[in-house]
Write a protein that holds these residues in place. Structure first.
Motif, PDB file in Angstrom:
ATOM      1  N   UNK A  94      70.300  10.767  -1.098  1.00 30.59           N
ATOM      2  CA  UNK A  94      70.520   9.340  -0.987  1.00 30.59           C
ATOM      3  C   UNK A  94      71.204   8.743  -2.207  1.00 30.59           C
ATOM      4  N   UNK A  95      72.237   7.954  -1.955  1.00 33.89           N
ATOM      5  CA  UNK A  95      72.932   7.278  -3.049  1.00 33.89           C
ATOM      6  C   UNK A  95      72.002   6.270  -3.724  1.00 33.89           C
ATOM      7  N   UNK A  96      72.128   6.097  -5.046  1.00 38.77           N
ATOM      8  CA  UNK A  96      71.330   5.083  -5.732  1.00 38.77           C
ATOM      9  C   UNK A  96      71.917   3.681  -5.629  1.00 38.77           C
ATOM     10  N   UNK A  97      73.077   3.531  -4.966  1.00 39.46           N
ATOM     11  CA  UNK A  97      73.812   2.268  -4.978  1.00 39.46           C
ATOM     12  C   UNK A  97      73.639   1.497  -3.676  1.00 39.46           C
ATOM     13  N   UNK A  98      73.236   0.255  -3.800  1.00 42.10           N
ATOM     14  CA  UNK A  98      72.965  -0.622  -2.662  1.00 42.10           C
ATOM     15  C   UNK A  98      74.152  -0.750  -1.723  1.00 42.10           C
ATOM     16  N   UNK A  99      75.362  -0.832  -2.277  1.00 44.33           N
ATOM     17  CA  UNK A  99      76.545  -1.077  -1.452  1.00 44.33           C
ATOM     18  C   UNK A  99      76.887   0.099  -0.541  1.00 44.33           C
TER      19      UNK A  99
END
Length: 435
Positions: A94-99
């Motif tokens: 999972x990416x750590x970035x909200x966007x």
């Protein structure tokens, strides 16, 4: 060399015809690296993985393969007749970035639970799809530490201190013919695997592991689903391991939660191993068998309504058999805030043994009693030296059967138990040898 056939799709747009070619592998296997995925754990591979899924769907179906590597990704959307195969040695991370994640309103069924301080974002999504599979010996990792970790203590912060976190890691909604098999689901920042309004599903040989301090770190949540099996799973979670729910409000088609079988699983949690309840619908005709529950607060929990704003969930015809547990509280059952028309009835516990450390409360309400609750062949041991307490406390029940229910100290199985059972406002009670 991999051989390809070419299929042609004609698309008409604004009265002009365009011709596009979709490369379809002869064996309908779509390797995400052929679509640009890198798998180095640094490059974001979301778009490449999605291209492979879309190509498989356009070809009429196929297997999308993640070969060994770490694939950093935001939300990916599974399509009908496709299989996401995560090979041994591969991690969907999972990416750590909200966007990189879906918007909260990406589908009408999605909900943001503000009281849980979660966003409504997901890592893997299937909404209104048919014949979807997630398989392989690899791992889906939600990267919970990126959203929850306190770098000073290396513990997770309380959920009300979380700045932003995704919601359910796997979100499968109003979809049919779902298979999740052989994979590992690790480090979800919220619920791990959520099936809502789904039909005909199989979850088999799945290992779920979340840190025990993960707030709302559920294992598998089954909500308003019909005809499903959960089997041969190892689950360690920071909240409920397995739940049956009946929250029908968000769904396009209202469904009961019914005909679900959970069997051959090992469960460990700081909360409740099994929870049945919550919502405004109905849960019925479900079975739990061959469970081993350890290092857990509550073994088996029923709760119709947590909120005074909810009339609660009717729960009926549920069976538990062949279960061993080492827990603090083996059983809890309550109506909570449930309205008088909401019922909990015909619940059966058979062949259950283990270690208990506190009272099991089984309680209806004065104006809404539990109906037909049965305990048979129950053997609970209490750790040596524990001060006497009521092993069970039954209240507001119409129809209670206790058949061969035995509570003893751990190394004194033949002595008369000092751990009592309290009954208050219990009608039609049958007590057979044991207590």
């Amino acid at each position: 060399m991999q051989r390809y056939t070419i299929s042609f799709i004609f698309v008409t747009l604004l009265s002009s015809a365009t011709l596009s070619a979709v490369e379809v592998p002869k064996d309908h296997v779509f390797n995400v690296r052929n679509f640009g995925a890198v798998g180095d754990g640094v490059t974001k591979d979301t778009a490449a993985i999605q291209k492979a899924i879309d190509a498989a769907a356009e070809a009429g179906g196929g297997r999308v393969v993640l070969p060994p590597g770490t694939y950093l990704s935001g939300t990916i959307y599974l399509k009908s007749n496709t299989e996401l195969h995560i090979s041994a040695g591969a991690i969907l991370f999972g990416s750590p970035d909200k966007e990189d994640y879906n918007a909260p309103d990406f589908c009408p069924q999605n909900r943001v639970f503000t009281r849980d301080f979660m966003s409504g974002a997901h890592l893997v999504v299937a909404v209104e799809q048919n014949n979807v599979t997630i398989s392989g010996r690899g791992r889906i990792d939600g990267n919970g530490k990126a959203f929850l970790n306190d770098p000073e203590s290396d513990r997770f912060v309380p959920k009300n201190k979380v700045v932003w976190r995704p919601a359910q890691m796997l979100f499968l909604c109003e979809s049919t013919n779902i298979t999740i098999r052989d994979v590992e689901l690790f480090n979800s920042p919220y619920w791990t695997c959520f099936l809502h309004g789904c039909e005909d599903f199989l979850i088999d040989v799945v290992r779920i592991k979340n840190r025990m301090d993960t707030a709302n770190g559920d294992g598998i949540d089954v909500d308003c689903c019909q005809r499903g099996i959960i089997s041969n799973c190892l689950i360690e979670s920071g909240d409920d391991c397995i739940t049956l729910r009946a929250n029908e409000e968000p769904l396009k088609k209202k469904r009961l939660c019914e005909f679900i079988t959970i069997t051959n699983c090992v469960l460990k949690t700081s909360c409740q191993a099994v929870r049945v309840g919550v919502g405004t619908g109905k849960i019925r005709h479900c079975t739990f068998s061959n469970l081993a529950i350890h290092e857990t607060n509550v073994g088996l929990n029923f709760h119709s309504s947590y909120s005074p704003n909810s009339p609660g969930t009717t729960i009926e015809n549920i069976r538990f058999e062949n279960i061993v547990m080492d827990v603090r509280v083996p059983f809890t059952m309550t109506l909570g805030y449930a309205a008088p028309e909401t019922k909990v009835r015909n619940v059966y516990f058979r062949g259950i043994s283990g270690i208990a450390r506190a009272t099991s409360p089984i309680s209806g309400k004065a104006d809404n009693k539990l109906i037909n609750i049965s305990f048979a062949d129950i053997s609970l041991s209490v750790p040596n030296g524990t001060k006497p307490f009521d092993a069970f406390r039954f209240s507001h029940i119409d129809g209670l059967e206790l058949d061969k229910v035995k509570i003893t100290e751990w190394d004194k199985p033949n002595q008369k138990s000092v751990f009592g059972t309290a009954l208050d406002d219990v009608e039609n009670c049958i007590v057979l040898p044991g207590l």
